[in-house]
Design a protein around this motif. Sequence first.
Motif, PDB file in Angstrom:
ATOM      1  N   VAL A 136      53.785 -35.097 -35.685  1.00 38.55           N
ATOM      2  CA  VAL A 136      53.886 -33.714 -35.240  1.00 38.55           C
ATOM      3  C   VAL A 136      54.330 -32.802 -36.372  1.00 38.55           C
ATOM      4  O   VAL A 136      53.729 -31.761 -36.629  1.00 38.55           O
ATOM      5  CB  VAL A 136      54.868 -33.600 -34.052  1.00 38.55           C
ATOM      6  CG1 VAL A 136      55.239 -32.143 -33.778  1.00 38.55           C
ATOM      7  CG2 VAL A 136      54.270 -34.237 -32.820  1.00 38.55           C
ATOM      8  N   LYS A 137      55.382 -33.194 -37.078  1.00 38.54           N
ATOM      9  CA  LYS A 137      55.963 -32.333 -38.104  1.00 38.54           C
ATOM     10  C   LYS A 137      55.191 -32.366 -39.414  1.00 38.54           C
ATOM     11  O   LYS A 137      55.182 -31.362 -40.146  1.00 38.54           O
ATOM     12  CB  LYS A 137      57.422 -32.735 -38.344  1.00 38.54           C
ATOM     13  CG  LYS A 137      58.339 -32.406 -37.177  1.00 38.54           C
ATOM     14  CD  LYS A 137      59.795 -32.596 -37.557  1.00 38.54           C
ATOM     15  CE  LYS A 137      60.732 -32.065 -36.476  1.00 38.54           C
ATOM     16  NZ  LYS A 137      62.158 -32.191 -36.864  1.00 38.54           N
ATOM     17  N   SER A 138      54.575 -33.489 -39.723  1.00 44.47           N
ATOM     18  CA  SER A 138      53.848 -33.625 -40.991  1.00 44.47           C
ATOM     19  C   SER A 138      52.509 -34.305 -40.750  1.00 44.47           C
ATOM     20  O   SER A 138      52.293 -35.447 -41.174  1.00 44.47           O
ATOM     21  CB  SER A 138      54.680 -34.431 -42.001  1.00 44.47           C
ATOM     22  OG  SER A 138      55.948 -33.857 -42.211  1.00 44.47           O
ATOM     23  N   PRO A 139      51.591 -33.636 -40.054  1.00 48.02           N
ATOM     24  CA  PRO A 139      50.317 -34.277 -39.704  1.00 48.02           C
ATOM     25  C   PRO A 139      49.510 -34.746 -40.908  1.00 48.02           C
ATOM     26  O   PRO A 139      48.864 -35.800 -40.845  1.00 48.02           O
ATOM     27  CB  PRO A 139      49.576 -33.193 -38.908  1.00 48.02           C
ATOM     28  CG  PRO A 139      50.259 -31.904 -39.245  1.00 48.02           C
ATOM     29  CD  PRO A 139      51.685 -32.259 -39.519  1.00 48.02           C
ATOM     30  N   GLU A 140      49.567 -33.993 -42.012  1.00 48.80           N
ATOM     31  CA  GLU A 140      48.813 -34.423 -43.194  1.00 48.80           C
ATOM     32  C   GLU A 140      49.402 -35.708 -43.768  1.00 48.80           C
ATOM     33  O   GLU A 140      48.658 -36.600 -44.204  1.00 48.80           O
ATOM     34  CB  GLU A 140      48.821 -33.318 -44.241  1.00 48.80           C
ATOM     35  CG  GLU A 140      48.007 -32.089 -43.838  1.00 48.80           C
ATOM     36  CD  GLU A 140      47.982 -31.039 -44.928  1.00 48.80           C
ATOM     37  OE1 GLU A 140      48.602 -31.259 -45.996  1.00 48.80           O
ATOM     38  OE2 GLU A 140      47.340 -29.989 -44.718  1.00 48.80           O
ATOM     39  N   LYS A 141      50.725 -35.807 -43.752  1.00 52.49           N
ATOM     40  CA  LYS A 141      51.372 -37.024 -44.249  1.00 52.49           C
ATOM     41  C   LYS A 141      51.022 -38.213 -43.372  1.00 52.49           C
ATOM     42  O   LYS A 141      50.706 -39.300 -43.872  1.00 52.49           O
ATOM     43  CB  LYS A 141      52.891 -36.844 -44.295  1.00 52.49           C
ATOM     44  CG  LYS A 141      53.646 -38.091 -44.762  1.00 52.49           C
ATOM     45  CD  LYS A 141      55.149 -37.929 -44.656  1.00 52.49           C
ATOM     46  CE  LYS A 141      55.652 -36.897 -45.647  1.00 52.49           C
ATOM     47  NZ  LYS A 141      57.128 -36.783 -45.622  1.00 52.49           N
ATOM     48  N   PHE A 142      51.060 -38.026 -42.049  1.00 51.52           N
ATOM     49  CA  PHE A 142      50.741 -39.138 -41.153  1.00 51.52           C
ATOM     50  C   PHE A 142      49.281 -39.572 -41.330  1.00 51.52           C
ATOM     51  O   PHE A 142      48.978 -40.769 -41.334  1.00 51.52           O
ATOM     52  CB  PHE A 142      51.012 -38.754 -39.698  1.00 51.52           C
ATOM     53  CG  PHE A 142      50.827 -39.899 -38.744  1.00 51.52           C
ATOM     54  CD1 PHE A 142      51.814 -40.865 -38.598  1.00 51.52           C
ATOM     55  CD2 PHE A 142      49.659 -40.020 -38.009  1.00 51.52           C
ATOM     56  CE1 PHE A 142      51.642 -41.934 -37.730  1.00 51.52           C
ATOM     57  CE2 PHE A 142      49.477 -41.084 -37.134  1.00 51.52           C
ATOM     58  CZ  PHE A 142      50.469 -42.038 -37.000  1.00 51.52           C
ATOM     59  N   ALA A 143      48.385 -38.611 -41.498  1.00 51.48           N
ATOM     60  CA  ALA A 143      46.985 -38.952 -41.747  1.00 51.48           C
ATOM     61  C   ALA A 143      46.843 -39.733 -43.051  1.00 51.48           C
ATOM     62  O   ALA A 143      46.027 -40.662 -43.147  1.00 51.48           O
ATOM     63  CB  ALA A 143      46.139 -37.679 -41.784  1.00 51.48           C
ATOM     64  N   GLN A 144      47.671 -39.376 -44.042  1.00 48.64           N
ATOM     65  CA  GLN A 144      47.655 -40.109 -45.304  1.00 48.64           C
ATOM     66  C   GLN A 144      48.175 -41.524 -45.118  1.00 48.64           C
ATOM     67  O   GLN A 144      47.665 -42.466 -45.743  1.00 48.64           O
ATOM     68  CB  GLN A 144      48.503 -39.375 -46.350  1.00 48.64           C
ATOM     69  CG  GLN A 144      48.495 -40.030 -47.731  1.00 48.64           C
ATOM     70  CD  GLN A 144      47.107 -40.091 -48.335  1.00 48.64           C
ATOM     71  OE1 GLN A 144      46.363 -39.110 -48.277  1.00 48.64           O
ATOM     72  NE2 GLN A 144      46.736 -41.219 -48.910  1.00 48.64           N
ATOM     73  N   TRP A 145      49.173 -41.702 -44.257  1.00 49.32           N
ATOM     74  CA  TRP A 145      49.668 -43.055 -43.960  1.00 49.32           C
ATOM     75  C   TRP A 145      48.544 -43.931 -43.407  1.00 49.32           C
ATOM     76  O   TRP A 145      48.440 -45.113 -43.763  1.00 49.32           O
ATOM     77  CB  TRP A 145      50.804 -42.999 -42.942  1.00 49.32           C
ATOM     78  CG  TRP A 145      52.107 -42.489 -43.470  1.00 49.32           C
ATOM     79  CD1 TRP A 145      52.397 -42.126 -44.747  1.00 49.32           C
ATOM     80  CD2 TRP A 145      53.314 -42.278 -42.714  1.00 49.32           C
ATOM     81  NE1 TRP A 145      53.698 -41.705 -44.848  1.00 49.32           N
ATOM     82  CE2 TRP A 145      54.277 -41.781 -43.622  1.00 49.32           C
ATOM     83  CE3 TRP A 145      53.653 -42.452 -41.380  1.00 49.32           C
ATOM     84  CZ2 TRP A 145      55.580 -41.473 -43.211  1.00 49.32           C
ATOM     85  CZ3 TRP A 145      54.950 -42.143 -40.963  1.00 49.32           C
ATOM     86  CH2 TRP A 145      55.895 -41.666 -41.881  1.00 49.32           C
ATOM     87  N   LEU A 146      47.711 -43.354 -42.537  1.00 47.84           N
ATOM     88  CA  LEU A 146      46.606 -44.121 -41.975  1.00 47.84           C
ATOM     89  C   LEU A 146      45.677 -44.639 -43.066  1.00 47.84           C
ATOM     90  O   LEU A 146      45.154 -45.761 -42.966  1.00 47.84           O
ATOM     91  CB  LEU A 146      45.805 -43.255 -40.992  1.00 47.84           C
ATOM     92  CG  LEU A 146      46.480 -42.916 -39.662  1.00 47.84           C
ATOM     93  CD1 LEU A 146      45.669 -41.845 -38.930  1.00 47.84           C
ATOM     94  CD2 LEU A 146      46.642 -44.146 -38.802  1.00 47.84           C
TER      95      LEU A 146
END
Length: 244
Positions: free
Chosen positions: A108-118
């Motif tokens: 929620v707070k860092s969607p670009e970071k989470f997408a990068q984790w994927l």
Amino acid sequence: MFEIIPSIYIINGKCIRLKRGDFTTEKVISHNPLEIAQKFENSGLERLHLVDLDGARRGEPKNYHILNIIAGYTNLKIDYTGGLYTDGDVIKVFENGAKTITASTAAVKSPEKFAQWLMSYGREKINMAADTDPKDYKIKIAGWQKNTNIDLFDQVQYFYDRGLKYLKCSDITRDGVLEGPNLSLYEEMVKRFPDLHVVASGGVRNIADLRRLRDLGLRGAVIGSAFYEGKIKLEDLKEFVITV
């Protein structure tokens, strides 16, 4: 395949239960999380959902030592959640024995970071949690203590389009109160995202509920209170345990 995933919620090193995520309802189940984890393993279950409630409240993982002990003394595939916001958090959790992580607030707070984790850690290792109250279907974060204006299905769609494979979805009004899972929610989730591996969490009372979730096309269900209150016995789960 439909997988049963038992949960252990940790506060201050103890295994506890909550109702609807309300920390004032805390009830200590055991002072020995390892012993409970070993019971799950001995029954043939392969995965464990380990919830660091201290981490969820404080914004960074706090129970690495519990993770490390369970990983060291069982062969369970541990999914760790609670307070995971940085790459350092994720790396340390993996170093301490987790096979996968589940994050909600970071998405929620860092969607670009989470997408990068994927992409960087792989979609087999990064799960997303999408937890909601059906009165508005808005995402709840930070151990369900904070509201957002983000629509549940919009959030899932965003990351589904970016490669998300595994989703844990909770109706927080059902969690820990043994009132049955929100079948309509999960039916809609499966309908909208047919290729998503959806795991239900919250409300499971008995084996019949697990069968209903399986028949809807879900890939698994998290169990907690039903086991800890004796409504589900580990031997009852044999029909869901795959033996080789």
